[in-house]
Motif scaffolding. Structure first.
Motif, PDB file in Angstrom:
ATOM      1  N   GLU A   4      10.323   6.569  -7.331  1.00  0.00           N
ATOM      2  CA  GLU A   4       9.690   5.629  -6.405  1.00  0.00           C
ATOM      3  C   GLU A   4       8.278   5.241  -6.838  1.00  0.00           C
ATOM      4  O   GLU A   4       7.942   4.065  -6.821  1.00  0.00           O
ATOM      5  CB  GLU A   4       9.631   6.209  -4.980  1.00  0.00           C
ATOM      6  N   ASP A  53      12.949  10.407  -5.076  1.00  0.00           N
ATOM      7  CA  ASP A  53      11.920  10.176  -4.060  1.00  0.00           C
ATOM      8  C   ASP A  53      11.040  11.427  -4.039  1.00  0.00           C
ATOM      9  O   ASP A  53      11.458  12.496  -3.592  1.00  0.00           O
ATOM     10  CB  ASP A  53      12.546   9.935  -2.672  1.00  0.00           C
ATOM     11  N   ASP A 113       9.925  12.078   0.578  1.00  0.00           N
ATOM     12  CA  ASP A 113      10.557  11.180   1.555  1.00  0.00           C
ATOM     13  C   ASP A 113      10.066  11.641   2.920  1.00  0.00           C
ATOM     14  O   ASP A 113      10.388  12.746   3.366  1.00  0.00           O
ATOM     15  CB  ASP A 113      12.082  11.253   1.460  1.00  0.00           C
ATOM     16  N   TRP A 119      16.076   5.265  -3.650  1.00  0.00           N
ATOM     17  CA  TRP A 119      15.562   6.655  -3.728  1.00  0.00           C
ATOM     18  C   TRP A 119      15.573   7.343  -2.358  1.00  0.00           C
ATOM     19  O   TRP A 119      15.606   8.567  -2.302  1.00  0.00           O
ATOM     20  CB  TRP A 119      14.143   6.686  -4.328  1.00  0.00           C
ATOM     21  N   ASP A 120      15.565   6.569  -1.261  1.00  0.00           N
ATOM     22  CA  ASP A 120      15.646   7.202   0.068  1.00  0.00           C
ATOM     23  C   ASP A 120      17.010   7.861   0.282  1.00  0.00           C
ATOM     24  O   ASP A 120      17.125   8.846   1.011  1.00  0.00           O
ATOM     25  CB  ASP A 120      15.498   6.167   1.204  1.00  0.00           C
TER      26      ASP A 120
HETATM   27 CA    CA Z   1      11.601   7.405   0.963  1.00  0.00          CA
END
Ligand code: CA
Ligand code: IPD
Ligand code: CA
Length: 271
Positions: A71, A89, A92, A216-217
């Motif tokens: 990210e 990530d 997150d 990436w989440d």
């Molecule tokens: Ca995220």
């Protein structure tokens, strides 16, 4: 073999987790040098950048043939023929992190042919590791996990999140919450989409929906959700692909009812 290669990669990143835990828990008490990104609510701290760099350096050393999409540092494509792309990530739940809230995660996804084939989501403050590889089941701290059995919205706990670009769809977001409040047992917002999906995977939540999530989440946690027996679809009712506009994820049993409820919402974002 695919499963051996994915397992080797997940085993390897597990070794990095103590270092990330130490870094993130220590840094949370320091000056985080918070900056904004896409909107004033979209934050990046020096811990996001440090975590991103440690992970990318580690992966480049251990798996020099793999591509990486992280990210904060972007695309590190080394070899267009490489089989695997990591989707990372580094934190997150950055807004939680910046407010001292312990609900945040570090997410590692492994993509092959555009689909997640492995995932590891680490919750440093809860000390939980969720893991899955295609065809191998999902685990939490080494023990198998499975989605819940709830089969109607009335007995379901739904979780959601709000995109940073929320003003363009404020009516849609609030109308949807109104409908879910009327139909489900409860609604929650944790602040980490990867955590939300892992908690669906282990049966704490029964369903999750959210607009505008980034690859990436969701990448790591999607592999975990699928292997735990869950399902995820998009705004058209098709299987969710990384980057789709809307994610509807669930234990499978409530999927149709949840999807129909969400997609029936009437709204007027111009108000
Ligand atoms: Ca995220
Ligand atoms: C955010 C979290 C949050 C979700 C946002 C994401 P970040 O990721 O997953 O739960 O609602 O849409 O962007 O910015 O903390 O990495
Ligand atoms: Ca992040």
């Amino acid at each position: 073999m695919l499963s051996t290669e994915v397992k080797r990669r997940l085993d390897s990143v597990e070794q990095l987790l103590p270092q990330l835990q130490q870094l993130l828990t220590t840094m949370q008490h320091q000056d985080l040098q918070i900056k904004t990104k896409s909107t004033e609510r979209d934050l990046v701290t020096k811990a996001d950048v440090a975590s991103d760099q440690i992970i990318v350096d580690f992966l480049q050393k251990e798996f020099p043939e793999d591509s990486i999409l992280a990210e904060e540092s972007g695309n590190h494509t080394v070899n267009s023929n490489s089989d695997f792309t990591w989707c990372i990530d580094p934190i997150d739940g950055t807004v939680n992190y910046a407010h001292g809230i312990p609900l945040y995660s570090v997410s590692f996804g492994i993509i092959q042919n555009q689909a997640p084939v492995g995932g590891l989501v680490f919750l440093p403050q809860l000390n939980d590791i969720y893991r899955a590889q295609l065809g191998g089941g999902a685990t939490k701290n080494g023990k198998p996990i499975h989605v819940s059995n709830h089969n109607n919205l009335k007995s379901s706990m739904i979780v959601t999140g709000f995109p940073y670009q929320r003003m363009e769809m404020i009516d849609q977001l609030t109308e949807t919450i109104r409908i879910i409040l009327k139909s489900a047992r409860g609604i929650r917002r944790t602040g980490s989409a990867a955590l939300d999906l892992c908690w669906v995977a282990e049966g704490r939540f029964d369903g999750h929906y959210e607009w505008h999530l980034s690859p990436w989440d969701t990448c790591g946690a999607l592999a975990i959700l699928h292997e735990a027996g869950g399902t995820a679809t998009n705004q058209d009712g098709k299987p969710y692909q990384l980057g789709d506009t809307l994610m509807i994820a669930s234990n499978g049993h409530i999927h149709e009812e949840l999807s129909q409820t969400l997609l029936s919402v009437k709204y007027d974002n111009s108000r």
